[in-house]
Every structure is written in structure tokens, then in C-alpha cells.
Write a protein that holds these residues in place. Structure first.
Motif, PDB file in Angstrom:
ATOM      1  N   ARG A 127    -118.973  50.298 -40.242  1.00 40.44           N
ATOM      2  CA  ARG A 127    -117.790  50.687 -39.487  1.00 40.44           C
ATOM      3  C   ARG A 127    -116.481  50.495 -40.239  1.00 40.44           C
ATOM      4  O   ARG A 127    -115.472  51.090 -39.873  1.00 40.44           O
ATOM      5  N   THR A 128    -116.456  49.657 -41.259  1.00 39.84           N
ATOM      6  CA  THR A 128    -115.167  49.292 -41.843  1.00 39.84           C
ATOM      7  C   THR A 128    -115.158  49.498 -43.353  1.00 39.84           C
ATOM      8  O   THR A 128    -115.315  50.616 -43.814  1.00 39.84           O
ATOM      9  N   GLN A 158    -106.561  43.636 -41.717  1.00 39.46           N
ATOM     10  CA  GLN A 158    -106.954  43.502 -43.126  1.00 39.46           C
ATOM     11  C   GLN A 158    -105.951  44.157 -44.074  1.00 39.46           C
ATOM     12  O   GLN A 158    -106.188  44.225 -45.272  1.00 39.46           O
ATOM     13  N   ALA A 186    -111.359  44.065 -48.052  1.00 40.23           N
ATOM     14  CA  ALA A 186    -112.595  44.759 -47.662  1.00 40.23           C
ATOM     15  C   ALA A 186    -113.784  43.824 -47.828  1.00 40.23           C
ATOM     16  O   ALA A 186    -114.347  43.719 -48.915  1.00 40.23           O
ATOM     17  N   SER A 234    -110.221  52.545 -41.855  1.00 45.89           N
ATOM     18  CA  SER A 234    -109.909  51.182 -42.310  1.00 45.89           C
ATOM     19  C   SER A 234    -108.934  51.165 -43.473  1.00 45.89           C
ATOM     20  O   SER A 234    -108.348  50.115 -43.763  1.00 45.89           O
ATOM     21  N   PHE A 270    -108.216  47.169 -37.295  1.00 45.29           N
ATOM     22  CA  PHE A 270    -108.350  47.290 -38.745  1.00 45.29           C
ATOM     23  C   PHE A 270    -107.094  46.841 -39.489  1.00 45.29           C
ATOM     24  O   PHE A 270    -107.168  46.429 -40.647  1.00 45.29           O
ATOM     25  N   ARG A 286    -111.114  47.362 -32.938  1.00 48.02           N
ATOM     26  CA  ARG A 286    -111.502  46.452 -34.022  1.00 48.02           C
ATOM     27  C   ARG A 286    -110.308  45.954 -34.841  1.00 48.02           C
ATOM     28  O   ARG A 286    -110.480  45.154 -35.754  1.00 48.02           O
ATOM     29  N   ASP A 292    -116.305  43.448 -44.984  1.00 48.19           N
ATOM     30  CA  ASP A 292    -117.154  43.661 -43.808  1.00 48.19           C
ATOM     31  C   ASP A 292    -118.254  44.617 -44.228  1.00 48.19           C
ATOM     32  O   ASP A 292    -117.996  45.785 -44.534  1.00 48.19           O
ATOM     33  N   TRP A 316    -109.597  51.712 -33.958  1.00 50.62           N
ATOM     34  CA  TRP A 316    -111.038  51.881 -33.733  1.00 50.62           C
ATOM     35  C   TRP A 316    -111.521  53.033 -34.589  1.00 50.62           C
ATOM     36  O   TRP A 316    -110.725  53.796 -35.152  1.00 50.62           O
ATOM     37  N   ASN A 362    -114.507  53.440 -44.764  1.00 48.99           N
ATOM     38  CA  ASN A 362    -114.159  54.515 -43.846  1.00 48.99           C
ATOM     39  C   ASN A 362    -112.653  54.702 -43.901  1.00 48.99           C
ATOM     40  O   ASN A 362    -111.892  53.731 -44.030  1.00 48.99           O
TER      41      ASN A 362
END
Length: 610
Positions: free
Chosen positions: A107-108, A60, A101, A122, A57, A55, A103, A47, A119
Motif C-alpha cells: 500500500r505504501t 512520512q 519509505a 505515498s 501518508f 493511512r 513499509d 489513502w 505507490n
């Protein structure tokens, strides 16, 4: 003579080398750990602080491998987001991996030929046991992307004019609290109370008025700094960066200690040649800027005790989001008013919108705003068709709790909520706080306990005393006929037809048996009503087809009892529907327009401007 112990040598910085490859939507990352532990553990957060949802991460992350001195090192996955490297101490460990990547949220992470953003939560693996070591981030310019620049609030070690290069952070927490924007963006700057601020905008159209945005953002920042520290006080931040991504349709923000990531619709940006008061869309953007900037103090420094140290592996529960998000939501528009960017009438219109949002949610009578804070991980960030019936927004209701506290203090002649917020800052500062700290400063300021109000307004589910408190300010509360969807207790989607998205508990649609997912095809009227609706000879034998909800009054005429024809799972249903009467929405009028309103007490007249 005692001998002085020598300090241990400084630990070499962990280094992340990030290469964007836009056409693949991937960041290639090389993590160098100069002094790994035996069996070095690594993980990617699940998160990001400020957005309370797991979430995942690591979903990915691709192609992870490790080596020492050019030789492969076994890397075992030990969990959904964690790995263990069979590293030998004494030699640097290199870990290479890719992050997909795609999104576009704040947030990501995102990367294509037009823009990059990420971020650290991520992209940057956490090195267990070395979170407090120095961290370096090096970002290379992507090949074939002329005109790209880089913007971040991280401190540069060696960066070129375009911003690409090496940056430093004192810890993992600091590293991942500084998002990075890449691309051919617009950039401007200003000083607010002596603090340098930079504003970066990606995706702006040719009509964008950057100078107006800078001027208005400066007013917001200076108003916020003076709110917390007075005319001569020194703010805790020595720099600040706004990273705004303008898209066709979007809105949102995420706070950080020295920056914020924002998203808005392009049509809401200020436009060249426009003067005067901000329109509704631009006002919304200014409110977003104000909200995220206020978080610089409220949640990023003054923060819940449960957030004294983030646990990136799992949910971090707190019952205080009503304070940290709700009180910030109260002050975001209020500071726009104090900055002179909106007038009283506009502020009260925005406040009425928040009140109506809460009043329209049956969940306010089911769940307290403290419990809504705790349940954010499974309810607020995972909305479904039953959300308005089961929970309440800690943003909206928290803002109304702040309003009630502020107006109560003013009414009693005990100062304002502003005074209480500054007292909290002096009491807790750049550190954790608990509900008891708020109660303590309120009691010290007002000379009485506020336990009863907090128990009722925060931990209870009763109605807030909004009308009485607003009227004491001279504000007139006018109840107008509510929009049709609100009257029926429905939320619908209209696209060549009416699809029911949500049915509010206790409303007319709920009583009729409508369900989320129903397609509302039309209505049938009782035989006696057909003539009243348009003449018996002209009435179609089956009823009327509806394509939009606002067509309902046209075809219902004076009828209060009718049949709603809906399609559910390919079945046609006829549901008896009684049209409601008397549903209202609030409208707030400033004292100058409220001829019949109560006269405000002298101690309360300065609100909302002061």
C-alpha cells in the motif's frame, strides 16, 4: 465564413524526479510545476484506492521546500497533508521533499539496499487545479546498486534497458494508479488473449520455478478475459504487470488498472521439480493472482458510483464493497477451477473455508454486509478484539451472496451469475454502477425481481440459504466436529502459553467470563472428576497446567464442568467453564463423493466447472 477558434496550447507536463537513497530509506523528490497558480496548493493523499483506511501518508514526508528561478518561495502548511506555495505565476515552481519509505506492504513505500517500491499516493504530491494535466515520472537508478531494474505499467517516454528513466501519465489519477518496483528482480512475460503481460518477482529463493508461475498465471488471465469478453472479445487493458514481493511471511495484494502489487511467503512460490496439483500455499497465491486480476474489470473499471472521481483528502464511502470485493472473492477461486488449476474437491474445500469463516463470526447476525462495506474505514481495516462480534467481512459474506445468487439463477434455469456480470459490463462498462444496476440486470435475466433476496442477504442479518442451494447442486454438506477453539468460542495465541486474543459472543468462553488479554494458565477439575481424568491418587492437588489449547481434552477427560485458571493484570482468577458439545464446521463433498445427496437438476450440473 466563420473563423475556427484555435485550441489553447497544451499545458506543460508536471514532472516528478525521484532519486532513491537506499541506505537512508528515503526517496528524494523534486516536483516541477511549469505553470503554477498564485498561492499554488499541494497535498499528499491520505489513502490509496483499494485499501479503505485513512493511512496519513504525509506522516512520512520530510524536508519540504520550494523555489522559483533559484530563489526560495514561502511554503505554508495548511493542514496535516497540505501546503500552499506563495508562487508567482509565469515562472516554474520547484518543490523538493523527501519520503521515508519503510513499509513493506503493497500500500505504501519501501526502500533499502535490497529493494525499492512505491505507490504514487505515498510519494507524489497532488498539484491542485492541475490534476488533469499530463504528468511525468522520472526515476534515477540508485548509486551503488548494481543489477537494479525498474518495473511499472506506466508508459515509458525514455527508459533504458534496466527500466530507469522517464514515464508518462495522462493525469494524476493515472500516475498514482501505477506502482513502481525497483531492485534485482526476476522477470518473465506471456501473452494472454493477445495482451502482453509481465510478471516481476522480488525475493524469490533458488528453488523458484518461474516458468510454472508464468504458465499458471497465463491460464488465469485467459480464463478471466474470456469470462468477461468471450473467446473473441477484446479486453480493455492493452498491457498488464504483476509485481510480486516474496517475503518470509506475508500475503496480500492491491489492484490497479494495468497492474497489481502482490506479496506472498517465499515457501508458497512454485518450486523446481514439483509437478502435479498445486499445494495449499501455492493455491493461495494463485487465488490472490486471480482475485487482483479480476479487479481489472470489477472495481477498477466497473466501479461504485461514489468512486467516479476519487477524493484523496478523506474517506470515500460506499455500501457496495460486498459486490466489488465479495463477488471478486467468489470468482477468484472459481476461475482457478475453470482454468483447470484446481479440481472440484479442492474448490469445495476452499468454499467450505469461506463458509466456516462467516458462520464463526457472531457479527454476521449484528451487521449487514452493506453496512460492513460502509464501515470498512473504521472496522474492517481497524480490527480489534471485538471485531468478530461487531462486524462481518464483506469479502467472505459478499462471496457467499454471489454464490447464492449464482446457484439460485442456475436452479431456476435462468442462466448464471456469469451472465449477469457480463450484462453489467455491457450496461455500465468502464464507469460507475449502483445497486439498482445489479437489480436491473438480474430482473432482465431472470424475468423476476431479486429485491427480496438482496434486501435479505445484503441489507439484512439473517442466515443465507446455503445448504438448500448447495444440495440442489448435488453437493453434500457434512458437519464435522469443529476445532476446539471454535467450539469454545475463542481465538488464541500460543507461544509458550495460551493468551486469549478474542472471545466470540455467545460461546462457552464468553459465558465463563474469559476476556481478551487473559493468559489461560490451566484447569481445575471437580473432585469427582479427578479419578476419571487419570486416577485420584495421581491427580495433582490444584489442577493441570496448559501450554497449548489442544491439551485441554487430555487433562479434562470426560469432565464437562471445570474451572479455568487465568491470569489477568497479574491477578489469578478462577472461572467456571462448561465445555460445549455439538459445535460443528462444514465440509463440502462433490456429487461423486456424496452418495446420499440430492440429484442436481440438469440446468445446474455444470457448476462449478462452468
Amino acid at each position: 465564413m466563420a473563423t475556427r477558434k484555435s485550441s489553447p496550447p497544451a499545458r506543460a507536463a508536471l514532472r516528478y524526479q525521484v532519486l532513491p537513497v537506499p541506505r537512508t530509506h528515503r526517496f528524494q523528490v523534486t516536483l516541477t510545476i511549469p505553470r503554477p497558480a498564485a498561492g499554488q496548493r499541494l497535498s499528499l493523499p491520505v489513502w490509496i484506492p483499494g485499501s479503505y483506511l485513512v493511512r496519513e501518508f504525509a506522516g512520512q514526508l520530510m524536508r519540504i521546500e520550494a523555489s522559483q528561478a533559484g530563489q526560495p518561495v514561502a511554503l505554508e502548511q495548511t493542514g496535516k497533508n497540505s501546503w500552499e506555495a506563495a508562487a508567482r505565476p509565469g515562472r516554474a515552481l520547484e518543490v523538493r521533499y523527501e519520503i521515508h519509505a519503510h513499509d513493506s506492504s503493497v500500500r505504501t513505500a519501501w526502500l533499502d539496499e535490497g529493494r525499492g517500491f512505491f505507490n504514487g499516493t505515498s510519494v507524489c504530491l497532488r498539484v491542485h487545479g492541475q490534476e488533469e494535466a499530463a504528468h511525468e515520472l522520472a526515476v534515477q537508478a540508485p548509486a551503488g546498486c548494481a543489477g537494479w531494474q525498474l518495473a511499472t505499467a506506466l508508459r515509458p517516454l525514455r527508459a533504458g534497458r534496466g527500466g530507469f528513466g522517464r514515464y508518462q501519465a495522462a493525469s494524476y489519477d493515472e500516475l498514482v494508479d501505477n506502482p513502481v518496483e525497483l531492485g534485482p528482480f526476476w522477470s518473465g512475460s506471456f501473452d494472454a488473449c493477445g495482451v502482453p503481460h509481465r510478471f516481476v518477482v522480488t525475493g524469490a529463493p533458488p528453488s523458484f520455478d518461474g516458468e510454472r508461475l508464468l504458465a499458471d498465471a497465463k491460464k488465469i488471465c485467459e480464463t478471466a478475459i474470456r469470462f468477461w469478453h468471450g473467446a473473441r472479445g477484446k479486453p480493455p487493458q492493452d498491457r498488464y504487470v504483476f509485481l510480486l514481493n516474496a517475503v518470509h511471511d506475508g500475503y496480500g495484494g492491491l489492484e490497479h488498472r494495468h497492474s497489481t502489487a502482490l506479496q506472498c511467503a517465499r515457501k508458497d512460490l512454485p518450486r523446481l521439480g514439483e509437478t502435479g496439483r498445486a499445494g495449499e500455499g501455492y493455491t493461495g497465491l494463485l487465488g490472490l493472482i486471480s482475485h487482483e486480476y479480476f479487479h481489472t474489470w470489477n472495481v477498477k473499471r466497473l466501479r461504485p458510483a461514489e468512486f467516479a472521481r476519487y477524493d484523496y483528502e478523506r474517506e470515500n464511502y460506499t455500501r457496495l464493497l460486498w459486490f466489488f470485493e465479495g463477488f471478486t472473492s467468489y470468482y477468484d477461486d472459481l476461475l482457478l477451477r475453470r482454468a483447470g488449476l484446481i479440481d472440484d474437491a479442492t474448490y469445495l474445500k476452499l468454499l467450505a473455508k469461506s463458509i466456516n469463516q462467516v458462520q464463526q463470526a457472531p457479527g454476521r447476525l449484528v451487521q449487514s454486509v452493506a453496512q460492513a462495506s460502509f464501515d470498512a474505514w473504521i472496522k474492517y481495516y481497524r480490527p480489534d478484539a471485538n471485531t468478530p462480534n461487531a462486524t462481518i467481512s464483506y469479502y467472505s459474506k459478499g462471496a457467499l451472496v454471489a454464490l447464492c445468487l449464482d446457484l439460485t439463477l442456475r436452479l431456476e434455469g435462468r442462466g448464471t451469475l456469469d451472465d449477469a456480470m457480463r450484462a453489467l459490463w455491457r450496461r455500465c462498462g468502464d464507469g460507475p454502477m449502483a445497486e439498482a444496476d445489479l437489480l436491473a440486470v438480474l430482473q432482465a435475466q431472470a424475468g423476476r425481481a431479486f429485491t427480496r433476496e438482496i434486501d435479505a442477504w445484503v441489507h439484512g442479518t439473517g442466515e443465507l440459504p446455503l445448504k438448500a442451494l448447495l444440495r440442489a447442486q448435488g453437493v453434500r454438506v457434512q458437519e464435522d466436529t469443529a476445532p476446539l477453539a471454535q467450539q469454545l468460542g475463542l481465538r488464541v495465541q500460543e507461544d509458550a502459553g495460551i493468551v486469549v486474543r478474542m472471545v466470540l459472543a455467545g460461546g462457552a468462553a464468553d459465558a465463563a467470563g474469559l476476556s481478551p488479554g487473559d493468559e489461560w494458565l490451566g484447569i481445575e477439575l471437580p473432585p469427582a472428576e479427578k479419578g476419571a481424568a487419570g486416577g485420584a491418587a495421581d491427580s495433582p492437588p490444584g489442577g493441570w497446567r496448559l501450554l497449548k489449547l489442544d491439551e485441554l481434552p487430555l487433562y479434562a477427560g470426560q469432565a464437562r464442568q471445570l474451572t479455568a485458571v487465568v491470569a489477568r493484570d497479574r491477578r489469578l482468577l478462577r472461572l467456571p467453564l462448561e465445555l460445549p458439545q455439538g459445535a460443528t464446521a462444514w465440509r463440502l463433498l462433490p456429487p461423486a463423493e456424496a452418495a446420499g445427496a440430492d440429484r442436481p437438476r440438469a440446468a445446474a450440473r455444470s457448476w462449478p466447472a462452468h
